[in-house]
Design an enzyme around this catalytic site. Structure first.
Site, PDB file in Angstrom:
ATOM      1  N   GLY A  69       0.820  -1.211   0.000  1.00 16.96           N
ATOM      2  CA  GLY A  69       0.000   0.000   0.000  1.00 16.96           C
ATOM      3  C   GLY A  69       0.847   1.251   0.000  1.00 16.96           C
ATOM      4  O   GLY A  69       2.061   1.202   0.225  1.00 16.96           O
TER       5      GLY A  69
ATOM      6  N   ASP B  11      10.239  10.263  14.402  1.00 19.74           N
ATOM      7  CA  ASP B  11       9.001  10.594  13.690  1.00 19.74           C
ATOM      8  C   ASP B  11       8.467  11.967  14.063  1.00 19.74           C
ATOM      9  O   ASP B  11       7.347  12.309  13.724  1.00 19.74           O
ATOM     10  CB  ASP B  11       7.941   9.529  13.977  1.00 19.74           C
ATOM     11  CG  ASP B  11       7.631   9.431  15.463  1.00 19.74           C
ATOM     12  OD1 ASP B  11       8.325  10.098  16.269  1.00 19.74           O
ATOM     13  OD2 ASP B  11       6.695   8.693  15.825  1.00 19.74           O
TER      14      ASP B  11
ATOM     15  N   HIS C 283      -2.487   1.575   8.773  1.00 19.86           N
ATOM     16  CA  HIS C 283      -1.182   2.226   8.615  1.00 19.86           C
ATOM     17  C   HIS C 283      -1.243   3.314   7.533  1.00 19.86           C
ATOM     18  O   HIS C 283      -0.837   4.457   7.762  1.00 19.86           O
ATOM     19  CB  HIS C 283      -0.157   1.145   8.243  1.00 19.86           C
ATOM     20  CG  HIS C 283       1.214   1.629   7.926  1.00 19.86           C
ATOM     21  ND1 HIS C 283       2.263   1.507   8.822  1.00 19.86           N
ATOM     22  CD2 HIS C 283       1.744   2.225   6.822  1.00 19.86           C
ATOM     23  CE1 HIS C 283       3.355   2.015   8.273  1.00 19.86           C
ATOM     24  NE2 HIS C 283       3.082   2.446   7.060  1.00 19.86           N
ATOM     25  N   GLU C 284      -1.774   2.984   6.376  1.00 23.99           N
ATOM     26  CA  GLU C 284      -1.784   3.951   5.267  1.00 23.99           C
ATOM     27  C   GLU C 284      -2.675   5.145   5.571  1.00 23.99           C
ATOM     28  O   GLU C 284      -2.353   6.273   5.198  1.00 23.99           O
ATOM     29  CB  GLU C 284      -2.216   3.273   3.966  1.00 23.99           C
ATOM     30  CG  GLU C 284      -1.253   2.202   3.453  1.00 23.99           C
ATOM     31  CD  GLU C 284       0.176   2.690   3.258  1.00 23.99           C
ATOM     32  OE1 GLU C 284       0.373   3.906   3.075  1.00 23.99           O
ATOM     33  OE2 GLU C 284       1.101   1.847   3.326  1.00 23.99           O
TER      34      GLU C 284
ATOM     35  N   ASP D  94       0.983  -7.855  11.507  1.00 22.11           N
ATOM     36  CA  ASP D  94      -0.362  -7.355  11.802  1.00 22.11           C
ATOM     37  C   ASP D  94      -0.836  -7.787  13.184  1.00 22.11           C
ATOM     38  O   ASP D  94      -1.588  -7.077  13.849  1.00 22.11           O
ATOM     39  CB  ASP D  94      -1.367  -7.906  10.769  1.00 22.11           C
ATOM     40  CG  ASP D  94      -1.579  -6.959   9.590  1.00 22.11           C
ATOM     41  OD1 ASP D  94      -0.776  -6.015   9.425  1.00 22.11           O
ATOM     42  OD2 ASP D  94      -2.541  -7.182   8.823  1.00 22.11           O
TER      43      ASP D  94
HETATM   44 CA   LIG Z   1       9.529   9.663  18.388  1.00 23.47          CA
HETATM   45 ZN   LIG Z   2       4.135   3.521   5.744  1.00 24.53          ZN
END
Ligand SMILES: [Ca+2]
Ligand SMILES: [Zn+2]
Ligand SMILES: [Ca+2]
Length: 428
Positions: free
Chosen positions: A195, A267, A246-247, A310
């Site tokens: 994906g 992140d 996730h996507e 998953d």
């Molecule tokens: Ca972090």
């Molecule tokens: Zn990703």
């Protein structure tokens, strides 16, 4: 042709070096390719992310808490070339159920979240529903089906993004500022990409016409990873419908939990530990790839934005939730079909029959309203229930409440027997 060869080379490289033959997510690669064609794209994505994070930190009381549940209007476009790729509605219903569990932290496997991560695990307060009206106002099941005709030898490729274009053998999106478009197809003829998504990169309160990438906004999924009941699953590590979770996280602004780099990058969020790399479809709870201070946590492989199996993905964090909710209140406000307001409680009982779009929210004063009646009364109430504005409006209108004090208001639309209310945040 050059592009296809380059892509084939990249996929070949991945297949050589990756342990599995599956490339969980191609979002970062697609973004980097898009950046080459549209310089400045990644800067805009990063800028919007930084603003989302900043706003979340400023006002996490009313905006990050799940006091309002956002409902996202979804359309699935199934673009197939074989019978197996033409997945039945039941797989899609299963996928919607998975999304509504995971984005409300109602998934059965929250029990697998390790104790040390429970303080930051959060209910995103986001739900998903298949659209009931198409762009022309007609009834729809929220699922379209198209016999696709990809032209290249690899079928639908992420870089060319043909699945999103009828002219290229795919299916055009429904207006990307009103619907979360999810295309389901055979990506790269099964080379292993599951994906990809386009993160938001636009100024808040965008319309589709304002962005260079409107035609690309949305999520693409490889057909065997849709739903828990899929009858052609690739393997058990990707069979629980978490690729879509996730996507959509990317689509709502989130980055990979390891920051697509080593321990020196992350992140952008404080409540996710750093990690040196993705946990590739594993559930190894002893993994601790980077040393964090002041507390050194193991890698948060439970996080939906990792590549774990998953079966061990089960959480978003509070800061991730804050970013996604701010994006939904601003950049992607148009895809919110409605809200369930848990506060104030009295609003819950009002019938909400009128189909309407009311945005942006929060607003600096001007509110765009479109509804499916020819005329409607529009009333605005303050938190004490006092009417502060009343207007008769046509099916498309802009009302202005910039003369009011910042705060929370209730906007009520009434037409014949139908009503629609929405809590509005005024922030000037
Ligand atoms: Ca972090
Ligand atoms: Zn990703
Ligand atoms: Ca660590």
């Amino acid at each position: 042709m050059k592009k296809i060869l380059l892509l084939a080379f990249q996929i070949g490289s991945f297949a050589l070096f990756a342990q599995q033959n599956t490339i969980r997510c191609y979002t970062k690669e697609v973004m980097n390719e898009y950046e080459k064609q549209h310089p400045g794209y990644n800067d805009r994505v990063n800028h919007l992310f930084d603003e989302a994070k900043r706003q979340t930190k400023i006002s996490n009381s009313s905006r990050s808490m799940a006091d309002t549940v956002y409902k996202i209007r979804v359309v699935f476009h199934v673009v197939y070339t074989t019978a197996a790729e033409n997945i039945p509605d039941s797989f899609i219903y299963s996928q919607i159920e998975i999304l509504n569990e995971d984005y409300r932290r109602k998934n059965a496997d929250t029990s697998l979240t390790r104790t040390e991560f429970l303080p930051v695990a959060a209910d995103a307060g986001i739900e998903f529903e298949l659209a009931s009206q198409d762009p022309n106002g007609n009834f729809t099941t929220g699922i379209t089906r198209t016999l696709g005709s990809p032209t290249g030898p690899l079928g639908f490729t992420p870089f060319a993004d043909e699945v999103k274009s009828a002219a290229k053998g795919g299916k055009d999106p429904w207006p990307t500022d009103q619907y979360l478009n999810i295309w389901v197809c055979n990506i790269l003829n099964g080379f292993g990409v599951l994906g990809y998504a386009f993160p938001p990169n636009n100024a808040p309160n965008w319309t589709a016409a304002d962005t260079t990438d409107a035609a690309h906004q949305g999520v693409v999924l490889h057909y065997p990873v849709v739903g828990r009941n899929n009858t052609s699953p690739l393997d058990p590590t990707v069979a629980q419908g978490r690729s879509a979770v996730h996507e959509i996280g990317h689509y709502l602004g989130l980055r990979h939990i390891w920051g697509d780099g080593d321990c020196t990058v992350d992140d952008g969020l404080d409540d996710t530990p750093t990690a040196a790399a993705a946990n590739q479809q594993t559930c190894n709870y002893t993994t601790n790839s980077c040393t964090d201070t002041p507390v050194d946590h193991p890698d948060m492989l439970e996080n939906y934005m990792d590549y774990s199996d998953d079966r061990c993905l089960n959480m978003f964090t509070k800061e991730q939730v804050g970013v996604m909710r701010w994006i939904l209140q601003t950049s992607r406000a148009g895809i919110v079909s409605g809200v369930d307001i848990t506060y104030p409680a009295a609003i819950n009982n009002i019938e909400q029959k009128l189909f309407a779009r009311i945005y942006p929210n929060p607003t600096q004063g001007k509110i765009n309203i479109s509804h499916d009646a020819s005329n409607a009364s529009c009333e605005v109430f303050d938190i004490y229930g006092k009417e502060v504005k009343s207007e008769l409006i046509r099916s498309e209108a802009i009302i202005d409440i910039s003369n009011l004090a910042d705060g929370i208001y209730t906007l009520k639309l009434k037409a014949d027997q139908a009503e629609r209310t929405k809590k509005i945040y005024l922030v000037k």
